[in-house]
Motif scaffolding. Structure first.
Motif, PDB file in Angstrom:
ATOM      1  N   LEU A 148       0.836  -1.201   0.000  1.00  0.00           N
ATOM      2  CA  LEU A 148       0.000   0.000   0.000  1.00  0.00           C
ATOM      3  C   LEU A 148       0.872   1.254   0.000  1.00  0.00           C
ATOM      4  O   LEU A 148       1.985   1.245   0.524  1.00  0.00           O
ATOM      5  N   THR A 149       0.339   2.296  -0.574  1.00  0.00           N
ATOM      6  CA  THR A 149       0.986   3.593  -0.389  1.00  0.00           C
ATOM      7  C   THR A 149       0.622   4.123   0.989  1.00  0.00           C
ATOM      8  O   THR A 149      -0.317   3.649   1.641  1.00  0.00           O
ATOM      9  N   GLU A 150       1.354   5.118   1.439  1.00  0.00           N
ATOM     10  CA  GLU A 150       1.124   5.688   2.767  1.00  0.00           C
ATOM     11  C   GLU A 150      -0.294   6.238   2.892  1.00  0.00           C
ATOM     12  O   GLU A 150      -0.965   6.029   3.911  1.00  0.00           O
ATOM     13  N   GLU A 151      -0.769   6.889   1.856  1.00  0.00           N
ATOM     14  CA  GLU A 151      -2.105   7.501   1.912  1.00  0.00           C
ATOM     15  C   GLU A 151      -3.191   6.433   1.994  1.00  0.00           C
ATOM     16  O   GLU A 151      -4.132   6.539   2.780  1.00  0.00           O
ATOM     17  N   MET A 152      -3.066   5.362   1.203  1.00  0.00           N
ATOM     18  CA  MET A 152      -4.077   4.299   1.236  1.00  0.00           C
ATOM     19  C   MET A 152      -4.026   3.537   2.555  1.00  0.00           C
ATOM     20  O   MET A 152      -5.068   3.140   3.096  1.00  0.00           O
ATOM     21  N   ALA A 153      -2.833   3.355   3.092  1.00  0.00           N
ATOM     22  CA  ALA A 153      -2.713   2.683   4.389  1.00  0.00           C
ATOM     23  C   ALA A 153      -3.434   3.463   5.480  1.00  0.00           C
ATOM     24  O   ALA A 153      -4.110   2.881   6.343  1.00  0.00           O
ATOM     25  N   GLN A 154      -3.340   4.776   5.441  1.00  0.00           N
ATOM     26  CA  GLN A 154      -4.024   5.596   6.439  1.00  0.00           C
ATOM     27  C   GLN A 154      -5.543   5.509   6.277  1.00  0.00           C
ATOM     28  O   GLN A 154      -6.280   5.519   7.264  1.00  0.00           O
TER      29      GLN A 154
END
Length: 791
Positions: A148-154
């Motif tokens: 995941l990218t950082e934004e999607m993980a959040q």
């Protein structure tokens, strides 16, 4: 010495507040526009340069011709990547991937995540991927894993560390998170929210050895100092000797795999099916030129007003020379004034840029930040920018004002500049030539866009709701379509592989003899029996598909262009062999319809009848409340596909997005035209005010002798209007040439009409007249007694 220059300049600016405001305001607007444009240009030129190996990374394209069909696309056959890595030692690393999406469970809702990439391990060797947590490259080699990218993980896990946790797909499959990576910067042609191993896609394995299928994106890096042109030639030779069959080598047919540098992708040619919408080097050059023009207009304003007011400053210069000032000292004085004006303008321009940057970002779809101005590259640009502007605004006034002869000035008490009026008039002509050219360009771009919007496309795009990923209905596909057909809001429903505006596939068709070709490549689409009726495409001859005719499962329709290409005057009953195994009988010919943008001419197309589940549903709605109609259709969708959100759009809006670049260009042209005219008029206003002031006594005498207000306005305005007309004469042929070149990008285009130049002329002359007449009327209405008393 410099302190004295500064003191004199500040006193002069304070004494002439009106002219100081005009000069500073004009420079502020001009410099602010230039800063915004150069920030935009810098952003466009910086795409994909953040990768460590960007200077030696390339993408393979597929360029081919078969029969009359040519294509150049970014998707290439599966075997190309391994061939590059195996056969050519100068290739350091290769990666193949495709873009796609998954429907995932987020809380209690199902969300379609569109922006994913299915990659192989080489992805991390070619691209610079910053790891935040986990081991993405190693983890993806395990089954049922995801990065995941950082934004999607959040979005899915909040502040928790998601590595080791799972995300559920809508089919119940759990995907274990094995890594978190940072999103690629906005200046990347490739963007993604998650990564999954390409091994999960079975059809990729099936195409592993197929050289005839456009399947994957293939990127590779070369070893340092390798020659990409030499490699390209070696690859072409390899393909000709080992890959291309006889059919693709006959006549004008060819197939090759050219390379595209990673840093050239964003501003390179637009390719069908690319992973992102590309920019335009033409736009970069165009905006850069416009920025220079806007700055030039502001500089001309300053120069014109300064030289025009030289008659007032002549005695100052004469006295300075008598008291011993040398010419270089006078030049230094006037350059000090230019530096101070530019300094004020630059500071205010930076503040103005910060104020309008959010609106500019929204308008240009960018994420520009003021921090860009603090980078060494940009600071150097600003310094050079200021130096150039200072030189442009200071050299002419300093040269002219320092050249006055003291004896003549003190004797006559006036500076005669008749020999230099041509310079001032030439600069006014240049200002309005630039402004008129931008006005003409704006009118032509808008006229072309109106033409595209109003042109008959051969089908009815209004009131058509397009449901994407209709295959998510699975076994309920047919039942959902039947349900839609019973709704009062629905007029017609069809299913298709693609609708107008989509990318369509092409393949080799072998036509029945006699025909113009042994075999040729044709664009095609699988459709159901309701496609032609739903899209309201006219039939030319023969008949449409019918669900009551069982034989139509092996039938097809062609358009008028396909019949002409194949050379058939009577195509009904003739056959086309699709892909070498599927014989199709032609039962009808449709009118030509534009299934691509109007950048392209209408192409031949074959519509193949099928009962398969297709990826698109097109629903023609009856006139009514659109929101209620969509809600009704969504309710039906949830009944048949509760684990998949309904993805939809409107056909007319999708088609208009094909001209998004041109629409944005029209808006840019309009805004910059307004700014150019505004800056030109600002200078013209100040110049007219000053020259009118110089003729105050003349106006008073003429009024006493019986001159009317109208005649005085005409007297004071005619010289300026004459210059505007000359500017139009200069600008018109140049604008025609440049805009005609721009229109060549369209297969369907307007012819540039004479009225465009007339309208632009009326607008330019009208604006100039209003600007000048304000001062003229003010002077004409002044009491003649007051005029005769003035000094």
């Amino acid at each position: 010495m410099w302190k004295n220059h500064l003191k004199v300049t500040l006193r002069h600016m304070a004494r002439n507040k009106g002219y100081t405001f005009i000069n500073v305001f004009g420079l502020t607007v001009g410099i602010a526009v230039c800063l915004l444009i150069f920030m935009w240009v810098n952003d466009e030129l910086s795409y994909d340069r953040f990768h460590a190996k960007a200077d030696r990374t390339y993408r393979a394209l597929w360029e081919a011709r078969f029969g009359e069909n040519e294509w150049k696309i970014p998707n290439v056959p599966m075997p190309l990547g391994p061939t590059l890595e195996r056969e050519f030692p100068e290739v350091e690393s290769v990666t193949r991937f495709i873009s796609g999406g998954y429907t995932m469970k987020q809380g209690e809702a199902f969300v379609r995540e569109q922006n994913g990439v299915f990659v192989d391990p080489g992805f991390f060797d070619v691209f610079t991927v910053e790891t935040i947590a986990g081991e993405p490259q190693a983890g993806l080699q395990q089954p049922n894993t995801i990065v995941l990218t950082e934004e999607m993980a959040q979005r899915y896990f909040g502040t928790e560390n998601p590595v080791g946790k799972s995300i559920e797909r809508n089919d119940g499959q759990l995907l274990q998170v094995v890594g978190i990576v940072r999103e690629f910067p906005a200046q990347s042609h490739l963007q993604f929210d998650f990564m999954v191993s390409s091994d999960v896609l079975e059809y990729l394995k099936q195409r592993r050895d197929q050289w005839g299928s456009a399947t994957v994106l293939t990127y590779f890096t070369l070893l340092p100092d390798s020659d990409p042109d030499l490699l390209q030639q070696k690859l072409l030779t390899y393909v000709e000797e080992n890959v291309v069959d006889e059919d693709y080598a006959e006549g004008n047919n060819y197939t090759k795999f050219p390379f595209q540098a990673l840093t050239d992708i964003h501003l390179g040619e637009r390719l069908d099916g690319d992973v992102s919408q590309s920019g335009s080097m033409t736009s970069v050059w165009l905006f850069g030129i416009i920025a220079v023009f806007i700055l030039l207009l502001a500089c001309i304003n300053f120069t014109n007003l300064t030289t025009a007011r030289s008659v007032i400053r002549a005695q100052e210069v004469a006295v300075r020379k008598v008291l011993g000032s040398q010419r270089r000292q006078l030049i230094a004085q006037f350059f000090t004034e230019a530096v101070l004006y530019i300094g004020f303008g630059l500071v205010l321009a930076i503040l103005l840029t910060g104020l309008v940057l959010p609106a500019f970002n929204a308008f240009s779809d960018k994420q520009l930040a003021m921090e860009t101005l603090l980078t060494p590259r940009f600071l150097l640009t600003i310094v050079g920018f200021g130096a150039l502007t200072t030189f442009l605004t200071g050299i002419i006034p300093a040269t002219i004002l320092s050249s006055f002869t003291p004896a003549r000035i003190l004797k006559d008490k006036v500076a005669t500049l008749k020999g230099r009026n041509w310079l001032r008039e030439g600069m006014v002509v240049m200002q309005f030539a630039i402004s008129a050219g931008l006005i003409i360009g704006t009118l032509i771009v808008k006229d072309q866009l109106n033409f595209l919007q109003e042109k008959q496309l051969g089908f009815d795009q209004e009131h058509v709701l397009v449901i994407n990923r209709a295959t998510a209905l699975r076994n309920n596909y047919a039942a959902f379509k039947e349900q839609l057909q019973t709704l009062p809001a629905v007029e017609e429903v069809t299913t298709a592989q693609g609708v107008p505006g989509d990318e369509f596939d092409s393949t080799v068709f072998v036509p029945e003899k006699p025909s113009n070709y042994e075999a040729t490549s044709l664009t095609y689409s699988f459709v159901d029996a309701d496609f032609v009726e739903t899209m309201k495409i006219d039939m030319v001859e023969g008949r449409d598909f019918s669900v009551d005719m069982l034989t139509d499962s092996s039938a097809c329709l062609i358009n008028r262009s396909a019949a002409a290409k194949l050379g058939w005057e009577d195509p009904i009953g003739k056959s086309l062999n699709y892909g070498g195994y599927d014989e199709r009988r032609i039962i009808g010919v449709t009118e030509d319809f534009s299934f691509r943008s109007l950048h392209h001419e209408v192409e031949p197309i074959v519509l193949l009848m099928t009962k398969w589940r297709l990826s698109k549903m097109a629903v023609r709605l009856r006139p009514g409340n659109v929101e209620e109609q969509i809600a009704t259709i969504q309710a039906a969708w949830k009944t048949f596909a509760p684990q998949a959100p309904m993805e939809y759009s409107f056909l007319d809006q999708d088609f208009q997005q094909l001209y998004e670049g041109e629409t944005r260009m029209a808006q840019v042209f309009g805004i910059f035209s307004l700014l150019a005219v505004f800056i030109a008029c600002l200078g013209l206003f100040g110049l007219a005010a000053f020259l009118t002031q110089q003729r105050t006594k003349e106006i008073g005498v003429r009024k006493i002798l019986g001159a009317s207000t109208a005649s005085l306005v005409g007297l004071l305005s005619k010289d300026f209007l004459k210059l505007v007309v000359i500017a139009l004469v200069i600008a018109s042929p140049l604008a025609w040439y440049l805009m005609n070149a721009w229109l060549e990008d369209f297969a369907y285009r307007i012819e540039i009409q004479w009225w465009v130049f007339v309208l632009a002329g009326i607008l330019a002359v009208g604006i100039a007249f209003l600007t000048v007449s304000f001062q003229s009327i003010k002077a004409a209405l002044t009491d003649p007694v007051e005029s005769l008393r003035s000094e």
